[in-house]
Motif scaffolding. Structure first.
Motif, PDB file in Angstrom:
ATOM      1  N   HIS A  66     -10.550   0.111   0.545  1.00 28.71           N
ATOM      2  CA  HIS A  66      -9.534   0.128   1.610  1.00 28.71           C
ATOM      3  C   HIS A  66     -10.137   0.531   2.957  1.00 28.71           C
ATOM      4  O   HIS A  66     -10.861   1.525   3.036  1.00 28.71           O
ATOM      5  N   HIS A  93      -8.392   9.785   3.593  1.00 31.00           N
ATOM      6  CA  HIS A  93      -7.755   8.921   4.588  1.00 31.00           C
ATOM      7  C   HIS A  93      -8.080   9.405   6.004  1.00 31.00           C
ATOM      8  O   HIS A  93      -8.211  10.596   6.243  1.00 31.00           O
ATOM      9  N   ASP A 148       0.836  -1.208   0.000  1.00 30.51           N
ATOM     10  CA  ASP A 148       0.000   0.000   0.000  1.00 30.51           C
ATOM     11  C   ASP A 148       0.877   1.268   0.000  1.00 30.51           C
ATOM     12  O   ASP A 148       1.980   1.268   0.570  1.00 30.51           O
ATOM     13  N   HIS A 149       0.387   2.323  -0.600  1.00 29.88           N
ATOM     14  CA  HIS A 149       1.050   3.643  -0.639  1.00 29.88           C
ATOM     15  C   HIS A 149       2.569   3.573  -0.641  1.00 29.88           C
ATOM     16  O   HIS A 149       3.243   3.851   0.346  1.00 29.88           O
ATOM     17  N   HIS A 200      -9.962   4.414  -1.711  1.00 28.65           N
ATOM     18  CA  HIS A 200      -9.116   4.506  -0.513  1.00 28.65           C
ATOM     19  C   HIS A 200      -9.895   5.202   0.596  1.00 28.65           C
ATOM     20  O   HIS A 200     -10.896   5.861   0.338  1.00 28.65           O
TER      21      HIS A 200
HETATM   22 ZN   LIG Z   1      -4.941   4.745   0.909  1.00 34.56          ZN
END
Ligand SMILES: [Zn+2]
Length: 274
Positions: free
Chosen positions: A237, A181, A80-81, A215
């Motif tokens: 996510h 996020h 991830d990321h 996300h």
């Molecule tokens: Zn993310």
């Protein structure tokens, strides 16, 4: 077991989405695997650069390999990321199934050029490895925000999404569609929920035909999540809600058992003898 590529293709065809849950320790890892087995669905385990640094890249690959031998559902690994090509190369070489290659903080054209270059390099190492590209601003970090993040100013347009997918060749696209996020403090109590721009998702899907990831799915309105999947989202996510559950579980267990003792001293030899 199906590859992630096959599972994702099935999600595209059937209009469904895969859950992508971040794990930062073995407790979260076991919880996510147990939930996937109970529901009998494939699952993506996500580890950001810092989560990989904490658990260890070969360690998480070994854990997934050991669990997969007995698992009744596929368990996939997502880097991830990931903000640099060396970190993405480390993940593909270790046996991860996909990378979230995130250069969304760069100017659009530079993001395109470097994502395209990364894709070529990573596919040369493993053609089955999937690369997700990121555009738009959805904030960073799985935190509790006191102030609302200002992410709605840079929602992804369908034309830039189409241009990005064609120019880079990414397998999966992560746009900004009202998601962000982390969570706001009033989302902890359920007083407010995130709302999504479902029409925008539908337009991006139509323009790109690409699998799309959402996300920052924590604390999203349930009806919006269903509508987003119907509009074309294929991966969702969740991280912050897992962290909140982890903390609440730990706090309540400790307060329920205030007399819990530390390990007996015979299990803790003095440091000089270790
Ligand atoms: Zn993310």
């Amino acid at each position: 077991m199906r590859s992630l590529q096959q599972t994702l293709a099935h999600a595209q065809e059937s209009g469904t989405a895969l859950g992508h849950f971040n794990v930062a320790d073995f407790t979260m890892f076991k919880a996510v695997c147990a939930a996937a087995a109970e529901l009998n669905v494939p699952v993506l385990l996500g580890l950001s650069e810092s989560e990989r640094e904490f658990i260890g890249v070969p360690e998480i690959v070994a854990l997934v390999s050991a669990f997969s031998e007995r698992s009744t559902v596929p368990i996939y690994l997502s880097a991830d990321h990931t903000h640099s090509l060396p970190k993405a190369i480390e993940a593909v070489r270790a046996g991860f199934d996909m990378v979230v290659f995130d250069l969304s903080a760069l100017p659009f054209d530079e993001n395109i050029a470097r994502t395209r270059e990364a894709l070529r390099t990573l596919k040369a190492i493993n053609p089955q490895f999937l690369v997700e590209g990121e555009i738009g601003d959805i904030g960073a970090g799985s935190f509790i925000h006191v102030d609302a993040p200002t992410v709605n100013a840079s929602l992804t347009g369908s034309e830039e999404a189409r241009r990005f997918v064609i120019a880079t060749g990414v397998d999966i696209l992560a746009p900004a569609v009202g998601n962000f996020h982390g969570m706001r403090t009033n989302m902890l109590t359920g007083q407010s929920r995130k709302r999504l721009d479902v029409q925008r998702i539908r337009e991006i899907k139509r323009a790109t035909g690409s699998p799309i990831t959402l996300h920052g799915g924590s604390a999203t309105d349930d009806e919006d999540l269903r509508a987003a999947i119907e509009a074309g989202i294929n991966i969702i996510h969740i991280n912050t809600e897992l962290r909140v559950a982890w903390r609440k579980g730990l706090e309540s267990t400790l307060s329920d058992q205030p007399g819990e003792k530390l390990l007996p001293t015979r299990f803790c030899p003095p440091s000089s003898t270790r």
